[in-house]
Design a protein around this motif. Sequence first.
Motif, PDB file in Angstrom:
ATOM      1  N   ASP A   1       0.742  -1.268   0.087  1.00 13.85           N
ATOM      2  CA  ASP A   1      -0.082  -0.075  -0.070  1.00 13.85           C
ATOM      3  C   ASP A   1       0.834   1.054   0.113  1.00 13.85           C
ATOM      4  O   ASP A   1       0.533   2.186  -0.517  1.00 13.85           O
ATOM      5  CB  ASP A   1      -0.827   0.125   1.392  1.00 13.85           C
ATOM      6  CG  ASP A   1      -2.019  -1.011   1.041  1.00 13.85           C
ATOM      7  OD1 ASP A   1      -2.262  -1.563   0.076  1.00 13.85           O
ATOM      8  OD2 ASP A   1      -2.631  -1.405   2.038  1.00 13.85           O
TER       9      ASP A   1
ATOM     10  N   ARG B   1       2.504   1.497  -3.501  1.00 14.49           N
ATOM     11  CA  ARG B   1       1.487   2.127  -4.440  1.00 14.49           C
ATOM     12  C   ARG B   1       0.934   3.410  -4.200  1.00 14.49           C
ATOM     13  O   ARG B   1       0.868   4.120  -5.343  1.00 14.49           O
ATOM     14  CB  ARG B   1       0.275   1.143  -4.170  1.00 14.49           C
ATOM     15  CG  ARG B   1      -1.148   1.436  -5.115  1.00 14.49           C
ATOM     16  CD  ARG B   1      -2.257   0.322  -5.024  1.00 14.49           C
ATOM     17  NE  ARG B   1      -1.877  -0.763  -5.486  1.00 14.49           N
ATOM     18  CZ  ARG B   1      -1.567  -2.016  -5.047  1.00 14.49           C
ATOM     19  NH1 ARG B   1      -1.502  -2.008  -3.693  1.00 14.49           N
ATOM     20  NH2 ARG B   1      -1.273  -3.187  -5.724  1.00 14.49           N
ATOM     21  N   LYS B   2       0.812   4.015  -3.227  1.00 15.17           N
ATOM     22  CA  LYS B   2       0.586   5.523  -3.057  1.00 15.17           C
ATOM     23  C   LYS B   2       1.672   6.215  -3.424  1.00 15.17           C
ATOM     24  O   LYS B   2       1.362   7.319  -4.029  1.00 15.17           O
ATOM     25  CB  LYS B   2       0.481   5.790  -1.448  1.00 15.17           C
ATOM     26  CG  LYS B   2      -0.073   7.078  -1.024  1.00 15.17           C
ATOM     27  CD  LYS B   2      -0.098   7.323   0.606  1.00 15.17           C
ATOM     28  CE  LYS B   2      -0.632   8.721   0.714  1.00 15.17           C
ATOM     29  NZ  LYS B   2      -0.778   8.866   2.297  1.00 15.17           N
TER      30      LYS B   2
END
Length: 447
Positions: A249, A252-253
């Motif tokens: 996550d 990805r961000k």
Amino acid sequence: MFKRILIANRGEIAVRIIRACREMGIRTVAVYSQADRNAVHVGLADEAVCIGKAEASDSYLNMERIISAAIAVGAEAIHPGFGFLSENAEFVQMCEQHHITFIGPSSELISRMGNKSEAKKTMRQAGVPVVPGTEEPVYNLEEAKREAERIGYPVMIKASSGGGGKGMRIARSREEFAVSFQAAQQESIRAFADDSMYLERYVQNPRHVEVQIMADKYGQVIQLGERDCSIQRRHQKMIEESPSPALTDEIRKKIRSTAVQAAKAVNYESAGTIEFLLDDSGEFFFMEMNTRIQVEHPVSELISGVDLIREQILVAAGEALSVAQEDILFRGHAIECRINAEDPIRGFLPCPGTITHLHLPGGNGVRIDTASYEGYQIPPNYDSMLVKVITYDRDRKTAIRKMIRALDEMEIEGVETNLEFQYDILHQKDFQEGNFTTDFISIHYEL
């Protein structure tokens, strides 16, 4: 809004654009070569103009004939699709000179980002991580040798104007560098009429992860998620999916926000893709920017709910993006398989011919983008892609199962295809577990 758009392309992308235009109430003009007189896009468009012989240089790459066709039918805009003239700055300049809107970025931006050396320099200045390499183009072997020693082996040799795997070689040692450099440069001259090359550190066992962005004339930039395009043969993509199974996550961000940062740094406008190499430590590096719609755009549309072709047209007409970043809710998982008329056993040799039987899959969560039909004669003059099969479901595991079912249901006879090869990839344990890099095919298959 435009009343009439000419589509300077063929095949499934031309069909895709015609459908979007119809939904927007815009009349469409197809251009076609003599080999494509019975093509689907010709029949679907409101008007059609023959622009030359089968060879692309006499038709889909003939800028003067396409501009003349647009003027003759009164088209206010031209959509280039992908490939052909989609990233040709000279063609965009011709559109600008004849007051025809090019549905894409400006000629200056295409020229700037199309040259990989210049693009990397721009991204470096914008604070976007870039693979260590040459900062200026190299033109001769002696200069290239010095740069390769500075960077350190292995090095990737690339054509500054390259694409589709052309003008690209890996040199793993100084002993093989000269032959690799000269071969890549000659290929670049033949394919792009450009002898400028650049070198970069070869990132071993990378993932190919790209981020879809969309921007308007008013400085608004949104991202529509990343795509993992690591399943490739000869540097050309075969399977794409979104989101990438390789990202945490946090990464990805970061990679998505970096793509927006990159687009804003060049005042980008229209649909575009920021492409990255991701190493096994989670570090990513800017590779290139594609200033056009991509073959694999459907997977981004499915997880974001945004029609990218529609947004392209709206932005080109001077309108603001119809969605803001906070409006986009990413949901589910999408996978695309490119079904090509080619023989994997014979080095993916293109296999033109006549499709004698065709059955396409369907059902919930299955999207088919194609311009093929039973009785269709596949010309030997163009790309060998026949069908894009895209599946969507709540998560990666179920999307893969749906793709396996779809390919199992699909039937193509009369020509060799990579259908069975794609089907086999989907059953590989490493693919199902998301354990793959751009070397997946060379590791798992002796071809």
